[in-house]
Design a protein around this motif. Structure first.
Motif, PDB file in Angstrom:
ATOM      1  N   HIS A 255       0.814  -1.219   0.000  1.00 18.41           N
ATOM      2  CA  HIS A 255       0.000   0.000   0.000  1.00 18.41           C
ATOM      3  C   HIS A 255       0.846   1.266   0.000  1.00 18.41           C
ATOM      4  N   ASP A 256       2.002   1.210   0.675  1.00 14.19           N
ATOM      5  CA  ASP A 256       2.837   2.406   0.749  1.00 14.19           C
ATOM      6  C   ASP A 256       3.482   2.752  -0.586  1.00 14.19           C
ATOM      7  N   ARG A 257       3.373   1.854  -1.566  1.00 11.35           N
ATOM      8  CA  ARG A 257       3.929   2.120  -2.896  1.00 11.35           C
ATOM      9  C   ARG A 257       2.881   2.632  -3.880  1.00 11.35           C
ATOM     10  N   LEU A 258       1.610   2.650  -3.494  1.00 11.62           N
ATOM     11  CA  LEU A 258       0.553   3.119  -4.387  1.00 11.62           C
ATOM     12  C   LEU A 258       0.552   4.638  -4.441  1.00 11.62           C
ATOM     13  N   CYS A 259       0.671   5.184  -5.652  1.00  7.88           N
ATOM     14  CA  CYS A 259       0.705   6.636  -5.832  1.00  7.88           C
ATOM     15  C   CYS A 259      -0.628   7.249  -5.438  1.00  7.88           C
ATOM     16  N   ASP A 260      -0.581   8.380  -4.774  1.00  5.50           N
ATOM     17  CA  ASP A 260      -1.807   9.095  -4.434  1.00  5.50           C
ATOM     18  C   ASP A 260      -2.501   9.588  -5.698  1.00  5.50           C
ATOM     19  N   LEU A 261      -3.808   9.717  -5.606  1.00 10.95           N
ATOM     20  CA  LEU A 261      -4.635  10.165  -6.723  1.00 10.95           C
ATOM     21  C   LEU A 261      -5.082  11.591  -6.459  1.00 10.95           C
ATOM     22  N   TYR A 262      -5.050  12.421  -7.519  1.00  9.00           N
ATOM     23  CA  TYR A 262      -5.399  13.834  -7.397  1.00  9.00           C
ATOM     24  C   TYR A 262      -6.482  14.221  -8.397  1.00  9.00           C
ATOM     25  N   ASN A 263      -7.293  15.176  -7.991  1.00  9.42           N
ATOM     26  CA  ASN A 263      -8.248  15.810  -8.903  1.00  9.42           C
ATOM     27  C   ASN A 263      -7.676  17.147  -9.339  1.00  9.42           C
ATOM     28  N   GLN A 264      -7.864  17.475 -10.608  1.00 11.65           N
ATOM     29  CA  GLN A 264      -7.361  18.733 -11.154  1.00 11.65           C
ATOM     30  C   GLN A 264      -8.537  19.636 -11.492  1.00 11.65           C
ATOM     31  N   GLY A 265      -8.522  20.845 -10.920  1.00  3.43           N
ATOM     32  CA  GLY A 265      -9.600  21.784 -11.165  1.00  3.43           C
ATOM     33  C   GLY A 265      -9.418  22.534 -12.473  1.00  3.43           C
ATOM     34  N   GLU A 266     -10.363  23.406 -12.767  1.00  2.00           N
ATOM     35  CA  GLU A 266     -10.288  24.192 -13.994  1.00  2.00           C
ATOM     36  C   GLU A 266      -9.061  25.085 -14.018  1.00  2.00           C
ATOM     37  N   ASP A 267      -8.564  25.472 -12.833  1.00  3.79           N
ATOM     38  CA  ASP A 267      -7.346  26.284 -12.751  1.00  3.79           C
ATOM     39  C   ASP A 267      -6.086  25.419 -12.832  1.00  3.79           C
ATOM     40  N   LYS A 268      -6.270  24.105 -13.035  1.00  7.17           N
ATOM     41  CA  LYS A 268      -5.194  23.112 -13.153  1.00  7.17           C
ATOM     42  C   LYS A 268      -4.497  22.821 -11.827  1.00  7.17           C
ATOM     43  N   MET A 269      -4.987  23.388 -10.725  1.00 14.21           N
ATOM     44  CA  MET A 269      -4.412  23.082  -9.432  1.00 14.21           C
ATOM     45  C   MET A 269      -4.978  21.759  -8.913  1.00 14.21           C
ATOM     46  N   LEU A 270      -4.169  21.074  -8.108  1.00 13.23           N
ATOM     47  CA  LEU A 270      -4.506  19.729  -7.656  1.00 13.23           C
ATOM     48  C   LEU A 270      -5.041  19.726  -6.232  1.00 13.23           C
ATOM     49  N   THR A 271      -5.999  18.832  -5.995  1.00 12.87           N
ATOM     50  CA  THR A 271      -6.460  18.520  -4.649  1.00 12.87           C
ATOM     51  C   THR A 271      -6.499  16.998  -4.513  1.00 12.87           C
ATOM     52  N   PRO A 272      -6.197  16.478  -3.323  1.00 14.27           N
ATOM     53  CA  PRO A 272      -6.255  15.020  -3.158  1.00 14.27           C
ATOM     54  C   PRO A 272      -7.653  14.494  -3.478  1.00 14.27           C
ATOM     55  N   ALA A 273      -7.715  13.358  -4.145  1.00 16.31           N
ATOM     56  CA  ALA A 273      -9.003  12.769  -4.510  1.00 16.31           C
ATOM     57  C   ALA A 273      -9.757  12.342  -3.262  1.00 16.31           C
ATOM     58  N   GLN A 274     -11.080  12.289  -3.378  1.00 17.73           N
ATOM     59  CA  GLN A 274     -11.896  11.854  -2.260  1.00 17.73           C
ATOM     60  C   GLN A 274     -11.588  10.411  -1.911  1.00 17.73           C
ATOM     61  N   GLU A 275     -11.876  10.049  -0.688  1.00 15.30           N
ATOM     62  CA  GLU A 275     -11.448   8.758  -0.152  1.00 15.30           C
ATOM     63  C   GLU A 275     -11.943   7.580  -0.975  1.00 15.30           C
ATOM     64  N   GLY A 276     -13.176   7.653  -1.495  1.00 12.70           N
ATOM     65  CA  GLY A 276     -13.731   6.521  -2.233  1.00 12.70           C
ATOM     66  C   GLY A 276     -12.861   6.110  -3.397  1.00 12.70           C
ATOM     67  N   MET A 277     -12.520   7.064  -4.268  1.00 12.92           N
ATOM     68  CA  MET A 277     -11.691   6.746  -5.422  1.00 12.92           C
ATOM     69  C   MET A 277     -10.237   6.557  -5.013  1.00 12.92           C
ATOM     70  N   ALA A 278      -9.765   7.369  -4.082  1.00 13.47           N
ATOM     71  CA  ALA A 278      -8.370   7.256  -3.650  1.00 13.47           C
ATOM     72  C   ALA A 278      -8.085   5.905  -3.022  1.00 13.47           C
ATOM     73  N   GLY A 279      -9.071   5.343  -2.335  1.00 19.59           N
ATOM     74  CA  GLY A 279      -8.879   4.070  -1.657  1.00 19.59           C
ATOM     75  C   GLY A 279      -9.162   2.862  -2.522  1.00 19.59           C
ATOM     76  N   ALA A 280      -9.714   3.097  -3.713  1.00 18.00           N
ATOM     77  CA  ALA A 280      -9.983   1.977  -4.606  1.00 18.00           C
ATOM     78  C   ALA A 280      -8.679   1.260  -4.947  1.00 18.00           C
ATOM     79  N   PHE A 281      -8.767  -0.015  -5.184  1.00 19.69           N
ATOM     80  CA  PHE A 281      -7.653  -0.881  -5.533  1.00 19.69           C
ATOM     81  C   PHE A 281      -6.834  -1.315  -4.316  1.00 19.69           C
ATOM     82  N   LYS A 282      -7.267  -0.946  -3.124  1.00 21.47           N
ATOM     83  CA  LYS A 282      -6.541  -1.383  -1.933  1.00 21.47           C
ATOM     84  C   LYS A 282      -7.130  -2.642  -1.313  1.00 21.47           C
TER      85      LYS A 282
END
Length: 404
Positions: free
Chosen positions: A253-280
């Motif tokens: 799990h510590d090797r899984l890259c974090d998932l980010y959402n990109q807004g219209e301004d192209k800035m990143l925010t961490p993805a919500q837990e549901g999608m970020a935690g998928a595949f674990k």
């Protein structure tokens, strides 16, 4: 963290081989400097986007004539905790699963289990009764299939099956019946999908959708094995793709890259837990269309096998003729892809000029296999919705540097 400098000897040798027959020593030295300058430009471009906050991290691997000539791991797998990307970072590759599924199915083709133009209903009878949505002045009607869906239709996205993302009657039925969700079992979902109308007559046009998930289920039907076990036995195991599968085990799990959402301004925010935690967690539905995780190096082994006509390090996965089929245009004459500017092979796009075979994933992963120039490019970041601009800019520099 390695940069292009670590691979300069390979690059210098490469340039000498390419130019030795028709250039002077002075020209060879100038060309080698141009290669290094171009690769430095590619690295600096990505660093700029990381510094500006548009990317958390970005990995790339370039293989030319069988040799690794460039590797880059810039930025973070977890930006908030300043955890750097590593060579063994695991990525959600989503639709880059599709070519893997096509290869798995075509191993059964090599065994004589089916022909591409066989009807899907020969193996999954429910698809023989799938109706076709036909709009008319009174609204619509549901018509029988004129030319029944084939396995070739599945692998070229010309089956009439969609994803359920779009407005309209057919996709609304997908959503109501949850046929595209990843809960449940693959068999149950694919049999439910057969009850949904097709968007058009099979072969009429190209439409992205769950066709490759049906192909994954077809692997189960033809082989008698669960799809995940078949992939492990026939693809991942022989190719030593040790970090590829339908989920990331807890010890990784510590090797899984974090998932980010990109807004219209192209800035990143961490993805919500549901999608970020998928595949674990272990999967219950093995999505051949988008369910895999992998690493840059694992996927490179898959690409090298394809470029090497189906074999890698003594492990033969496919026959050479089958690989050529996968990586060549297989669209029916009635269908086009990318407005006719490119072809479509089996589960991947095909460049008419170079024969380059490629596809991408929903979290902004990409690969390209160029048989003309013996070039493989793989890039990975984890941004949703996907943004392929960074990968395409990077690839443009690499192409201009390393292709004939």
């Amino acid at each position: 963290m390695k940069s292009f400098k670590a691979y300069f000897p390979f690059l210098f040798l490469l340039v000498l081989l390419v130019t030795a027959c028709n250039s002077t020593p002075k020209e060879q030295k100038a060309n080698s400097g141009a290669v290094v300058d171009s690769l430095a430009a590619a690295e600096n471009l990505i660093q700029k986007y990381i510094d500006e906050g548009e990317l958390a991290g970005f990995s790339a691997l370039v293989i030319k004539d069988g040799e690794e000539v460039f590797r880059m791991n810039k930025g973070y797998a977890d930006r908030e905790n300043e955890k750097p990307l590593e060579e063994n970072t695991i990525y959600r590759i989503f639709s880059m699963s599709k070519p893997v599924t096509a290869v798995a199915l075509m191993t059964l083709y090599d065994e004589g289990k089916f022909d591409l133009d066989d009807k899907v209903s020969d193996y999954i009878p429910n698809y023989g009764s799938s109706k076709v949505y036909s709009p008319n002045e009174d609204g619509f009607s549901l018509e029988p299939q004129e030319n029944e869906m084939t396995i070739r239709h599945l692998l070229t996205h010309t089956s009439g099956i969609s994803y359920g993302w779009n407005p309209g009657y057919v996709d609304s039925l997908y959503r109501v019946n949850n046929v595209s969700g990843w809960d449940g079992k693959l068999e149950d979902k694919m049999l439910s999908l057969a009850d949904m109308p097709l968007n058009f007559q099979p072969g009429a046009r190209w439409m992205y959708g769950l066709s490759i998930d049906v192909a994954g289920y077809l692997v189960e039907v033809l082989s008698g094995q669960p799809f995940d076990e078949y992939l492990q036995e026939h693809i991942f195991g022989p190719l030593k793709m040790d970090d590829s599968g339908f989920y990331v085990p807890e010890e990784k799990h510590d090797r899984l890259c974090d998932l980010y959402n990109q807004g219209e301004d192209k800035m990143l925010t961490p993805a919500q837990e549901g999608m970020a935690g998928a595949f674990k967690q272990p999967a219950t539905l093995y999505s051949g269309g988008g369910g895999l995780v992998s690493t840059i190096d694992d996927y490179a082994r898959f690409c090298k096998m394809m470029l090497n006509e189906g074999e890698l390090d003594g492990a033969r996965i496919l026959q050479p003729e089958t690989v050529k089929m996968i990586m060549s245009n297989q669209l029916p004459e009635t269908a086009t892809y990318d407005n006719g500017n490119a072809g479509f092979g089996l589960a991947g796009a095909v460049d008419f000029g170079t024969g380059e075979y490629s596809w991408a994933g929903a979290a902004s992963t990409n690969f390209w296999i160029n048989p003309t120039d013996q070039l493989i490019i793989i890039t990975a970041t984890q941004i949703m919705p996907n943004n392929f601009d960074y990968a395409n800019e990077f690839k443009s520099i690499i192409d201009n540097t390393l292709t004939k």
